[in-house]
Design a protein around this motif. Structure first.
Motif, PDB file in Angstrom:
ATOM      1  N   SER A  55       0.836  -1.211   0.000  1.00 21.86           N
ATOM      2  CA  SER A  55       0.000   0.000   0.000  1.00 21.86           C
ATOM      3  C   SER A  55       0.867   1.256   0.000  1.00 21.86           C
ATOM      4  N   TYR A  56       1.906   1.253   0.838  1.00 24.32           N
ATOM      5  CA  TYR A  56       2.814   2.407   0.874  1.00 24.32           C
ATOM      6  C   TYR A  56       3.459   2.627  -0.493  1.00 24.32           C
ATOM      7  N   ASN A  57       3.862   1.539  -1.122  1.00 31.20           N
ATOM      8  CA  ASN A  57       4.525   1.658  -2.431  1.00 31.20           C
ATOM      9  C   ASN A  57       3.605   2.279  -3.475  1.00 31.20           C
ATOM     10  N   VAL A  58       2.310   1.953  -3.382  1.00 37.46           N
ATOM     11  CA  VAL A  58       1.329   2.563  -4.294  1.00 37.46           C
ATOM     12  C   VAL A  58       1.289   4.075  -4.064  1.00 37.46           C
ATOM     13  N   THR A  59       1.229   4.479  -2.810  1.00 39.61           N
ATOM     14  CA  THR A  59       1.181   5.911  -2.477  1.00 39.61           C
ATOM     15  C   THR A  59       2.435   6.626  -2.962  1.00 39.61           C
ATOM     16  N   ILE A  60       3.585   6.037  -2.671  1.00 42.22           N
ATOM     17  CA  ILE A  60       4.861   6.659  -3.053  1.00 42.22           C
ATOM     18  C   ILE A  60       4.980   6.757  -4.568  1.00 42.22           C
ATOM     19  N   SER A  61       4.513   5.728  -5.269  1.00 40.26           N
ATOM     20  CA  SER A  61       4.545   5.740  -6.733  1.00 40.26           C
ATOM     21  C   SER A  61       3.670   6.857  -7.293  1.00 40.26           C
ATOM     22  N   MET A  62       2.474   7.046  -6.706  1.00 42.00           N
ATOM     23  CA  MET A  62       1.593   8.129  -7.166  1.00 42.00           C
ATOM     24  C   MET A  62       2.221   9.490  -6.867  1.00 42.00           C
ATOM     25  N   ALA A  63       2.882   9.603  -5.712  1.00 44.11           N
ATOM     26  CA  ALA A  63       3.549  10.864  -5.371  1.00 44.11           C
ATOM     27  C   ALA A  63       4.676  11.163  -6.349  1.00 44.11           C
ATOM     28  N   ASP A  64       5.457  10.145  -6.677  1.00 46.53           N
ATOM     29  CA  ASP A  64       6.584  10.336  -7.612  1.00 46.53           C
ATOM     30  C   ASP A  64       6.078  10.795  -8.977  1.00 46.53           C
ATOM     31  N   ARG A  65       4.990  10.176  -9.433  1.00 53.71           N
ATOM     32  CA  ARG A  65       4.427  10.538 -10.736  1.00 53.71           C
ATOM     33  C   ARG A  65       3.894  11.971 -10.703  1.00 53.71           C
ATOM     34  N   ALA A  66       3.249  12.325  -9.596  1.00 56.48           N
ATOM     35  CA  ALA A  66       2.693  13.676  -9.460  1.00 56.48           C
ATOM     36  C   ALA A  66       3.797  14.728  -9.449  1.00 56.48           C
ATOM     37  N   LYS A  67       4.923  14.402  -8.836  1.00 58.59           N
ATOM     38  CA  LYS A  67       6.051  15.345  -8.809  1.00 58.59           C
ATOM     39  C   LYS A  67       6.599  15.580 -10.217  1.00 58.59           C
ATOM     40  N   GLU A  68       6.545  14.548 -11.048  1.00 60.24           N
ATOM     41  CA  GLU A  68       7.019  14.681 -12.432  1.00 60.24           C
ATOM     42  C   GLU A  68       6.050  15.492 -13.287  1.00 60.24           C
ATOM     43  N   MET A  69       4.745  15.358 -13.008  1.00 57.44           N
ATOM     44  CA  MET A  69       3.731  15.909 -13.908  1.00 57.44           C
ATOM     45  C   MET A  69       3.097  17.221 -13.426  1.00 57.44           C
ATOM     46  N   THR A  70       3.493  17.681 -12.226  1.00 65.72           N
ATOM     47  CA  THR A  70       3.011  18.975 -11.723  1.00 65.72           C
ATOM     48  C   THR A  70       4.198  19.694 -11.094  1.00 65.72           C
ATOM     49  N   SER A  71       3.991  20.947 -10.734  1.00 64.20           N
ATOM     50  CA  SER A  71       5.037  21.680 -10.011  1.00 64.20           C
ATOM     51  C   SER A  71       4.681  21.806  -8.535  1.00 64.20           C
ATOM     52  N   LEU A  72       3.784  20.962  -8.047  1.00 67.84           N
ATOM     53  CA  LEU A  72       3.339  21.000  -6.658  1.00 67.84           C
ATOM     54  C   LEU A  72       4.427  20.511  -5.701  1.00 67.84           C
ATOM     55  N   ARG A  73       4.459  21.108  -4.528  1.00 62.52           N
ATOM     56  CA  ARG A  73       5.286  20.585  -3.437  1.00 62.52           C
ATOM     57  C   ARG A  73       4.482  19.448  -2.806  1.00 62.52           C
ATOM     58  N   ILE A  74       5.012  18.241  -2.846  1.00 67.36           N
ATOM     59  CA  ILE A  74       4.264  17.076  -2.354  1.00 67.36           C
ATOM     60  C   ILE A  74       5.032  16.397  -1.236  1.00 67.36           C
ATOM     61  N   ASN A  75       4.404  16.324  -0.068  1.00 64.89           N
ATOM     62  CA  ASN A  75       4.941  15.553   1.049  1.00 64.89           C
ATOM     63  C   ASN A  75       4.085  14.298   1.203  1.00 64.89           C
ATOM     64  N   THR A  76       4.743  13.174   1.465  1.00 67.37           N
ATOM     65  CA  THR A  76       4.051  11.887   1.507  1.00 67.37           C
ATOM     66  C   THR A  76       4.023  11.343   2.927  1.00 67.37           C
ATOM     67  N   ALA A  77       2.847  10.854   3.329  1.00 71.22           N
ATOM     68  CA  ALA A  77       2.690  10.241   4.649  1.00 71.22           C
ATOM     69  C   ALA A  77       2.327   8.769   4.484  1.00 71.22           C
ATOM     70  N   VAL A  78       3.043   7.912   5.198  1.00 70.63           N
ATOM     71  CA  VAL A  78       2.768   6.470   5.159  1.00 70.63           C
ATOM     72  C   VAL A  78       2.597   5.958   6.594  1.00 70.63           C
ATOM     73  N   GLY A  79       1.620   5.092   6.768  1.00 70.87           N
ATOM     74  CA  GLY A  79       1.378   4.519   8.089  1.00 70.87           C
ATOM     75  C   GLY A  79       0.219   3.547   8.016  1.00 70.87           C
ATOM     76  N   PRO A  80       0.125   2.624   8.988  1.00 71.74           N
ATOM     77  CA  PRO A  80      -0.980   1.650   8.988  1.00 71.74           C
ATOM     78  C   PRO A  80      -2.293   2.315   9.404  1.00 71.74           C
ATOM     79  N   TYR A  81      -3.250   2.333   8.496  1.00 67.53           N
ATOM     80  CA  TYR A  81      -4.530   2.998   8.734  1.00 67.53           C
ATOM     81  C   TYR A  81      -5.217   2.390   9.959  1.00 67.53           C
ATOM     82  N   PRO A  82      -5.652   3.219  10.920  1.00 72.12           N
ATOM     83  CA  PRO A  82      -6.123   2.703  12.216  1.00 72.12           C
ATOM     84  C   PRO A  82      -7.268   1.699  12.152  1.00 72.12           C
ATOM     85  N   VAL A  83      -8.192   1.881  11.212  1.00 78.79           N
ATOM     86  CA  VAL A  83      -9.370   0.999  11.162  1.00 78.79           C
ATOM     87  C   VAL A  83      -8.991  -0.417  10.710  1.00 78.79           C
ATOM     88  N   LEU A  84      -7.805  -0.558  10.115  1.00 81.20           N
ATOM     89  CA  LEU A  84      -7.329  -1.886   9.704  1.00 81.20           C
ATOM     90  C   LEU A  84      -7.307  -2.879  10.862  1.00 81.20           C
TER      91      LEU A  84
END
Length: 279
Positions: A55-84
């Motif tokens: 799941s984290y890898n999916v998030t990080i991959s989307m963040a990496d792609r977004a950094k390439e395709m926009t000029s947005l400052r993107i910070n990424t947060a990863v952690g085990p979702y509490p309801v899990l």
């Protein structure tokens, strides 16, 4: 005049959703930065910590792609979702569920240490009533995450009940017990609690409704704004539309409700102080 910094502190993307197109809309509306927060993905059933890593890898991959395709400052947060913890406890028992969640926390910590993400989150406890056993295990997992955040000098984003000064006081106490500065604890989906006697040092991240923003501004400048946009193709615009924070900030600036100094503080200074720390 320089572009107004506008930061959304809590955005989710979904591989099946609008994804980069949503962020392009955010950018065109005036957004300049965001925190991209991991969430369980429909295609990944979590049975162990390695599934959480996927799941984290999916998030990080989307963040990496977004950094390439926009000029947005993107910070990424990863952690085990509490309801899990609920589904894990139902399938494997509470003890193993807690172990899997803590292993997921270790993976998040490792990714942050390697520079792949900037925060641990969202972590905490279910936002609805649960058994005492689940709540106690969730609090142990949260405090473990806080300890790892202290080691990594990074923030944690907390998902739990909506919030009150009493809750902020509890989170502040938990942070101090974990050797983490309460100012590094971001309360996701916080009511407009801004004053020191309401936050106890916790950083509020407030949904960008017109009324909440107005109330927060009347109390001070120490807060961030969020939409909790979830990019669900079956529920477009849930929880708020992707362009909400830029619209609300620019509207408040034009009406005189917010000063440029305040906009710079909540849209740049506070996010930088939290997510761009030097170890």
């Amino acid at each position: 005049m320089e572009k107004v910094p506008i930061y959304d502190d809590h955005i989710h993307l979904d591989p099946r959703g609008r994804n980069i197109d949503a962020l392009k809309e955010f950018e065109s509306a005036g957004g300049t930065g965001l925190t991209l927060v991991t969430l369980p993905y429909r295609d990944i059933q979590v049975s162990d910590a390695e599934d959480i890593r996927r799941s984290y890898n999916v998030t990080i991959s989307m963040a990496d792609r977004a950094k390439e395709m926009t000029s947005l400052r993107i910070n990424t947060a990863v952690g085990p979702y509490p309801v899990l913890i609920l589904s894990l406890a139902e399938r494997f028992g509470i003890e193993r569920a807690e172990k899997i969640m803590k292993e997921g926390m270790n993976i998040a910590s490792d990714l942050i240490a390697k520079g792949k993400a900037e925060a641990i989150g969202e972590i905490g406890r279910p936002h609805f009533p649960v058994s005492a056993e689940i709540k106690e295990a969730s609090d142990r997992i949260l405090m473990y995450g806080m300890e790892l955040a202290s080691e990594n000098c990074c923030p944690v984003i907390v998902h739990c009940e909506s919030g009150s000064p009493e809750l902020m006081k509890e989170l502040s106490k938990m942070a101090r017990s974990s050797s983490l500065d309460p100012g590094m604890v971001i309360k996701h989906f916080s009511p407009p609690l801004v004053r020191d006697d309401e936050t106890y040092g916790i950083m509020p991240s407030i949904p960008a409704s017109k009324s909440s923003l107005r109330e927060a501004l009347n109390k001070g400048q120490r807060f961030m704004l969020e939409t909790d946009y979830i990019d669900d193709p079956e529920r477009p615009g849930a929880v708020m539309s992707i362009n909400t924070v830029p619209k609300k900030v620019l509207s408040s600036l034009s009406s005189g409700g917010m000063s440029y100094e305040t906009a710079h503080r909540i849209g740049n200074d506070i996010p930088v102080s939290l997510f761009e720390r030097k170890h």
